[in-house]
Scaffold this motif. Structure first.
Motif, mmCIF file in Angstrom:
data_model
loop_
_atom_site.group_PDB
_atom_site.id
_atom_site.type_symbol
_atom_site.label_atom_id
_atom_site.label_comp_id
_atom_site.label_asym_id
_atom_site.label_seq_id
_atom_site.Cartn_x
_atom_site.Cartn_y
_atom_site.Cartn_z
ATOM 1 N N VAL A 127 0.866 -1.182 0.000
ATOM 2 C CA VAL A 127 0.000 0.000 0.000
ATOM 3 C C VAL A 127 0.900 1.230 0.000
ATOM 4 O O VAL A 127 1.556 1.531 0.997
ATOM 5 C CB VAL A 127 -0.939 0.032 1.220
ATOM 6 C CG1 VAL A 127 -1.838 1.267 1.163
ATOM 7 C CG2 VAL A 127 -1.782 -1.242 1.288
ATOM 8 N N ILE A 253 -1.293 -1.395 -4.275
ATOM 9 C CA ILE A 253 -2.357 -0.398 -4.161
ATOM 10 C C ILE A 253 -1.721 0.978 -4.025
ATOM 11 O O ILE A 253 -0.794 1.165 -3.230
ATOM 12 C CB ILE A 253 -3.255 -0.677 -2.931
ATOM 13 C CG1 ILE A 253 -3.849 -2.090 -3.001
ATOM 14 C CG2 ILE A 253 -4.357 0.373 -2.808
ATOM 15 C CD1 ILE A 253 -4.536 -2.527 -1.706
ATOM 16 N N PHE A 331 -5.756 -7.164 -9.771
ATOM 17 C CA PHE A 331 -6.952 -6.777 -9.026
ATOM 18 C C PHE A 331 -8.192 -7.307 -9.738
ATOM 19 O O PHE A 331 -8.438 -6.979 -10.905
ATOM 20 C CB PHE A 331 -7.033 -5.254 -8.916
ATOM 21 C CG PHE A 331 -8.165 -4.758 -8.056
ATOM 22 C CD1 PHE A 331 -8.054 -4.771 -6.674
ATOM 23 C CD2 PHE A 331 -9.337 -4.282 -8.630
ATOM 24 C CE1 PHE A 331 -9.091 -4.314 -5.882
ATOM 25 C CE2 PHE A 331 -10.379 -3.823 -7.842
ATOM 26 C CZ PHE A 331 -10.257 -3.833 -6.458
ATOM 27 N N ILE A 423 -12.329 -2.469 -2.196
ATOM 28 C CA ILE A 423 -10.938 -2.940 -2.258
ATOM 29 C C ILE A 423 -10.676 -3.967 -1.159
ATOM 30 O O ILE A 423 -10.016 -4.996 -1.390
ATOM 31 C CB ILE A 423 -9.958 -1.766 -2.146
ATOM 32 C CG1 ILE A 423 -10.041 -0.876 -3.388
ATOM 33 C CG2 ILE A 423 -8.521 -2.274 -1.985
ATOM 34 C CD1 ILE A 423 -9.148 0.345 -3.334
#
Length: 438
Positions: A127, A253, A331, A423
């Motif tokens: 992230v 992400i 994803f 998400i």
């Protein structure tokens, strides 16, 4: 202005980042970054979007989920890399250089056998986010989707998930960076070789002695022994920057907050809470901007999914939030059956889907502009959820139920909470798929 900034408290952009937007083809090139970029603002960051409470993690523990404070005594090594003094203490183990600024003891090795076999290859999530931007609020949604919890500590660790703050891989402590004249955003102030080697080792089921950056003291504390876990989340400035680390990620992400939104947030926080002038806010933003633009922002080109925040077409403080999904990427994509218009509140909300280009990659964008009617929240959420395809919910109405539990949390009325929850559910889907396959 005061009323508009007060309303901005309802935003909460779970992860703060996105400086200068470089030109790119497609309509995405029209950035709203008109004021200035940068800075970690999220004044309500760690209070918003908190998943349902669990016995193991109280709401009062929110700030301990990410970038947690190290415990015990904190003493400076007194070293700066590079310097003759530090170079004299440099050692190498299994081809990995151990910079003495990480406060290693003589008996420590960067990679060691794990205490037990977890029975599966860890799923590794990166992230990318600037410091001080409320990352914990977003990560809590992942915890909620996985149905797990983590304990307080410098590194948040639970039965199935571990959250590692990549600030720990800063090569120098605060005093060392002052000596080098480099910021923590600069790639030269981060030990990517160690980071990549240790992420790779954890993914192979090995344990590591990971450095610790103490945010309270600004020192590097003694490294901690970190065991592999089923889900390993690496959050911070550069999880997607280095090729070695990036190659270990099962999902990357990037949270992209455009400049004018970020500036409004930082004014709200620093002027009202810290007594800064607006000019001081601008100066602070501009000071970090060059390194952010050079070392952090480019990561969004390599991310698998991007959560982007722009001003609403109706202007701030309302938001337009975009879920940017790479076609054929890691994803699992969601789509909309049709565009939606929701009424009953000001400004109302629109949801739409379209294809675009993102730094040379074909993407599908799901966009929510505006706010749902909080007096009719459940009905509108059900309408949104029924209009989504590919959500892979565990039960009918799971997305709606998750949002209703957070009705009083800032951001539940706009695309922030909605798309964060999407998400989080997709992270669960990836975990379950990879765990079964591996």
């Amino acid at each position: 202005l005061d009323s508009r900034l007060a309303r901005a408290r309802s935003f909460d952009f779970s992860i703060d980042r996105a400086p200068t937007d470089r030109s790119r083809s497609g309509s995405m090139a029209r950035s709203h970054s008109l004021l200035l970029p940068l800075a970690a603002l999220v004044f309500l960051g760690q209070r918003a979007f908190i998943a349902p409470r669990t016995p193991g993690l109280r709401s009062s523990d929110a700030r301990h989920l990410v970038a947690l404070r190290a415990g015990g005594n904190s003493v400076s090594t007194g070293l700066t890399w590079p310097s003759p003094e530090a170079e004299a203490k440099l050692r190498e183990v299994d081809g990995i250089k151990l910079y003495p600024t990480h406060a290693w003891t003589d008996d420590m090795k960067p990679v060691v056998p794990a205490s037990k076999d977890i029975g599966a290859t860890p799923v590794v999530i990166g992230v990318a986010a600037d410091s001080g931007c409320g990352k914990s609020t977003f990560l809590r949604r992942i915890l909620g989707a996985l149905g797990t919890e983590v304990s307080s500590g410098h590194t948040a660790i639970g039965d199935m998930m571990t959250v590692v703050c990549l600030d720990d891989y800063h090569t120098n402590d605060r005093a060392g960076r002052k000596a080098t004249g480099l910021t923590a955003l600069d790639a030269r102030e981060n030990d990517f070789a160690l980071m990549g080697a240790q992420i790779e080792a954890l993914k192979k089921g090995k344990a590591v002695y990971k450095p610790i950056y103490n945010h309270d003291s600004g020192f590097k504390d003694l490294p901690e022994l970190l065991q592999p876990n089923k889900v390993m989340v690496f959050e911070g400035l550069h999880p997607i920057y280095d090729e070695k680390a990036r190659s270990q990620l099962d999902l990357g992400i990037y949270i992209d907050i455009v400049n004018d939104v970020k500036f409004a947030w930082k004014v709200q926080r620093d002027v009202q809470e810290r007594g800064w002038t607006e000019q001081q806010v601008r100066d602070d933003i501009n000071k970090r901007l060059p390194d952010f633009s050079k070392y952090v922002d480019p990561q969004k080109a390599n991310a698998d999914v991007i959560l982007r925040y722009e001003p609403s077409d109706q202007g701030l403080p309302y938001l337009k939030v975009k879920l940017i999904q790479k076609k054929g990427g890691a994803f699992p994509m969601i789509t909309l059956k049709k565009d939606l218009t929701l009424k009953g509140s000001k400004p109302g909300a629109t949801l739409k889907m379209y294809d675009d280009d993102w730094f040379g990659s074909s993407v599908t964008v799901v966009e929510m502009d505006g706010e749902i009617d909080m007096d009719n929240m459940e009905a509108q959420l059900k309408m949104i959820e029924e209009n989504m395809e590919g959500l892979n919910a565990k039960s009918k109405g799971e997305l709606t139920e998750a949002m209703l539990k957070l009705k009083s949390s800032p951001g539940s009325q706009n695309g922030t909470g909605l798309l964060q929850t999407v998400i989080a559910m997709k992270v669960r889907e990836i975990y379950e798929k990879l765990s079964a396959w591996r």
